[in-house]
Design an enzyme around this catalytic site. Structure first.
Site, PDB file in Angstrom:
ATOM      1  N   VAL A  85       0.506   5.587  -0.315  1.00 29.37           N
ATOM      2  CA  VAL A  85      -0.519   6.816  -0.464  1.00 29.37           C
ATOM      3  C   VAL A  85      -0.134   7.419  -1.539  1.00 29.37           C
ATOM      4  O   VAL A  85       1.121   7.889  -1.860  1.00 29.37           O
ATOM      5  CB  VAL A  85      -0.170   7.431   1.059  1.00 29.37           C
ATOM      6  CG1 VAL A  85      -0.787   8.918   0.854  1.00 29.37           C
ATOM      7  CG2 VAL A  85      -0.651   6.849   2.414  1.00 29.37           C
TER       8      VAL A  85
ATOM      9  N   ALA B  63       7.490  -1.834  -1.929  1.00 29.31           N
ATOM     10  CA  ALA B  63       6.900  -0.642  -2.080  1.00 29.31           C
ATOM     11  C   ALA B  63       7.567   0.359  -3.268  1.00 29.31           C
ATOM     12  O   ALA B  63       7.244   0.208  -4.407  1.00 29.31           O
ATOM     13  CB  ALA B  63       6.755   0.240  -0.758  1.00 29.31           C
ATOM     14  N   ARG B  64       8.825   0.934  -2.567  1.00 25.44           N
ATOM     15  CA  ARG B  64       9.349   1.931  -3.318  1.00 25.44           C
ATOM     16  C   ARG B  64       9.859   1.146  -4.777  1.00 25.44           C
ATOM     17  O   ARG B  64      10.057   1.737  -5.772  1.00 25.44           O
ATOM     18  CB  ARG B  64      10.592   2.607  -2.750  1.00 25.44           C
ATOM     19  CG  ARG B  64      10.130   3.511  -1.728  1.00 25.44           C
ATOM     20  CD  ARG B  64      11.473   4.126  -0.904  1.00 25.44           C
ATOM     21  NE  ARG B  64      11.863   2.744   0.109  1.00 25.44           N
ATOM     22  CZ  ARG B  64      13.119   2.859   0.245  1.00 25.44           C
ATOM     23  NH1 ARG B  64      13.946   3.994   0.179  1.00 25.44           N
ATOM     24  NH2 ARG B  64      13.676   1.805   0.969  1.00 25.44           N
TER      25      ARG B  64
ATOM     26  N   CYS C   8       1.732   2.638   9.185  1.00 26.93           N
ATOM     27  CA  CYS C   8       2.063   4.213   9.042  1.00 26.93           C
ATOM     28  C   CYS C   8       2.640   5.137   9.881  1.00 26.93           C
ATOM     29  O   CYS C   8       2.122   5.178  10.903  1.00 26.93           O
ATOM     30  CB  CYS C   8       0.864   4.763   8.176  1.00 26.93           C
ATOM     31  SG  CYS C   8       1.249   6.258   7.669  1.00 26.93           S
TER      32      CYS C   8
ATOM     33  N   PRO D 177       0.773  -1.103   0.286  1.00 26.35           N
ATOM     34  CA  PRO D 177      -0.022  -0.032   0.153  1.00 26.35           C
ATOM     35  C   PRO D 177       0.876   1.251  -0.057  1.00 26.35           C
ATOM     36  O   PRO D 177       1.946   1.271   0.802  1.00 26.35           O
ATOM     37  CB  PRO D 177      -0.779  -0.042   1.371  1.00 26.35           C
ATOM     38  CG  PRO D 177       0.055  -1.012   2.141  1.00 26.35           C
ATOM     39  CD  PRO D 177       0.802  -2.028   1.314  1.00 26.35           C
TER      40      PRO D 177
ATOM     41  N   LYS E  42      -0.860  -5.054   8.710  1.00 23.57           N
ATOM     42  CA  LYS E  42       0.469  -4.605   8.363  1.00 23.57           C
ATOM     43  C   LYS E  42       1.045  -3.965   9.460  1.00 23.57           C
ATOM     44  O   LYS E  42       0.558  -2.951   9.953  1.00 23.57           O
ATOM     45  CB  LYS E  42       0.455  -3.954   7.064  1.00 23.57           C
ATOM     46  CG  LYS E  42       2.004  -3.413   6.707  1.00 23.57           C
ATOM     47  CD  LYS E  42       1.970  -3.096   5.008  1.00 23.57           C
ATOM     48  CE  LYS E  42       3.430  -2.859   4.538  1.00 23.57           C
ATOM     49  NZ  LYS E  42       3.961  -1.572   4.938  1.00 23.57           N
TER      50      LYS E  42
ATOM     51  N   GLY F 144      10.412  -4.777   2.972  1.00 20.98           N
ATOM     52  CA  GLY F 144      11.598  -3.661   3.284  1.00 20.98           C
ATOM     53  C   GLY F 144      12.687  -4.014   2.411  1.00 20.98           C
ATOM     54  O   GLY F 144      13.340  -5.193   2.386  1.00 20.98           O
TER      55      GLY F 144
END
Length: 326
Positions: A13, A232-233, A110, A11, A149, A209
């Site tokens: 944002v 993610a990134r 978060c 996820p 999470k 991660g």
């Protein structure tokens, strides 16, 4: 939902909207999380079938703001993530959307101030009773799989203890981001502490991660024993990280992202934000491409910038024909 040996889009944002989720899936993502959506906002939405583009939209009442957009194509893999600090409100939000998604996830990781100040996200990590209340309420009342999470706590022992309490609520899986709340993205993810959680639980653990290449998926699985891996990134910078055939060029990824944004009529602000994030990793917003994205005011402008004018015209003409025949 099967959480064994899956590649998962995390996820994110403002960027985890329908075009990026579908793009990640095209390249090989098995499960795709939407961006965190706050329950306060979602319970003020109404569900609307958008025949114009073939999506299911949740619109903020009294406006035309699309808070969440999904489609049948992703029904069996999209996870709706809720930001919440209240079990009843979380359940109300989940019940509105559960028939349109594959699973419901509660954000407990978060670290951003808007989340923590509202008692959501990582603020929940210090409230095990509230975590129990939220998760058991959802489990009792939903047929849809429920997950959450988390981030690492101050000690590995504390993280394991919390993870065990979460497991007892009956969740289908637990995603663990290998950083603490105070850690920054540049701080290395602590894979060994994710491994401690995996060893203590019997439910699937999704490790998250420092995944930046396709080979990293296997590396973190080997290091942690996790069932599945979340990125993610690495996926934001180049969504083809999910492809076993190797990454395609970032230029191709950006063009494909533009096409999906046009096809699904993605919000221009969201589209620009995602493109800027992609550009900033490899380049600078001060260079011509970045400046042109910033200046763009519509999807038509972005289509022109990335050489997708023909596709933009094709989609819009097809829509006009379809709407005219109704």
């Amino acid at each position: 939902m099967d959480y064994d040996n899956k590649l998962v889009l995390a996820p994110m944002v403002r960027v985890g909207t329908l075009p990026l989720r579908l793009l990640a899936a095209d390249y090989g993502a098995d499960i795709t999380y939407g961006e965190e959506i706050i329950d306060h906002k979602f319970v003020k939405c109404e569900r609307r079938v958008n025949e114009h583009i073939g999506s299911t939209d949740f619109i903020e009442k009294g406006t035309e703001n699309v808070v969440f957009r999904t489609c049948n194509e992703e029904r069996n893999r999209v996870v709706f993530q809720i930001g919440t600090s209240d079990a009843v409100r979380a359940l109300t939000a989940a019940q509105m959307v559960c028939k349109d998604v594959a699973a419901i996830d509660i954000n407990m990781g978060c670290p951003k101030s808007f989340s923590i100040s509202g008692g959501m996200g990582a603020a929940l990590l210090t409230k095990p009773e509230l975590i129990h209340d939220i998760l058991t309420t959802l489990k009792r009342n939903l047929d849809t799989p429920v997950t959450c999470k988390i981030r690492l706590l101050k000690s590995s022992q504390d993280t394991v203890e919390l993870a065990r309490r979460i497991e007892k609520t009956g969740v289908s899986a637990l995603a663990v981001h290998g950083r603490r709340v105070a850690d920054r993205p540049r701080d290395p993810a602590k894979w060994s502490e994710i491994a401690d959680v995996v060893a203590a639980l019997s439910i699937p653990v999704i490790a998250n991660g420092d995944i930046f290449e396709y080979d990293d998926f296997q590396c973190i699985k080997d290091a942690t024993g996790a069932s599945s891996v979340m990125v993610a990134r690495g996926a934001l910078w180049n969504a083809s990280i999910f492809s076993s055939k190797g990454k395609v060029s970032q230029e191709d990824v950006k063009r494909e992202y533009i096409r999906k944004s046009i096809l699904w009529d993605n919000d221009i602000k969201s589209t620009k934000h995602t493109l800027k994030e992609m550009i900033m990793h490899y380049s600078s917003l001060e260079l011509p491409e970045g400046k042109a994205v910033i200046k763009s005011e519509s999807l038509a402008d972005l289509a022109q910038l990335y050489g997708e004018e023909k596709y933009y015209k094709f989609v819009h003409e097809k829509r006009l024909l379809a709407n005219g025949s109704r």
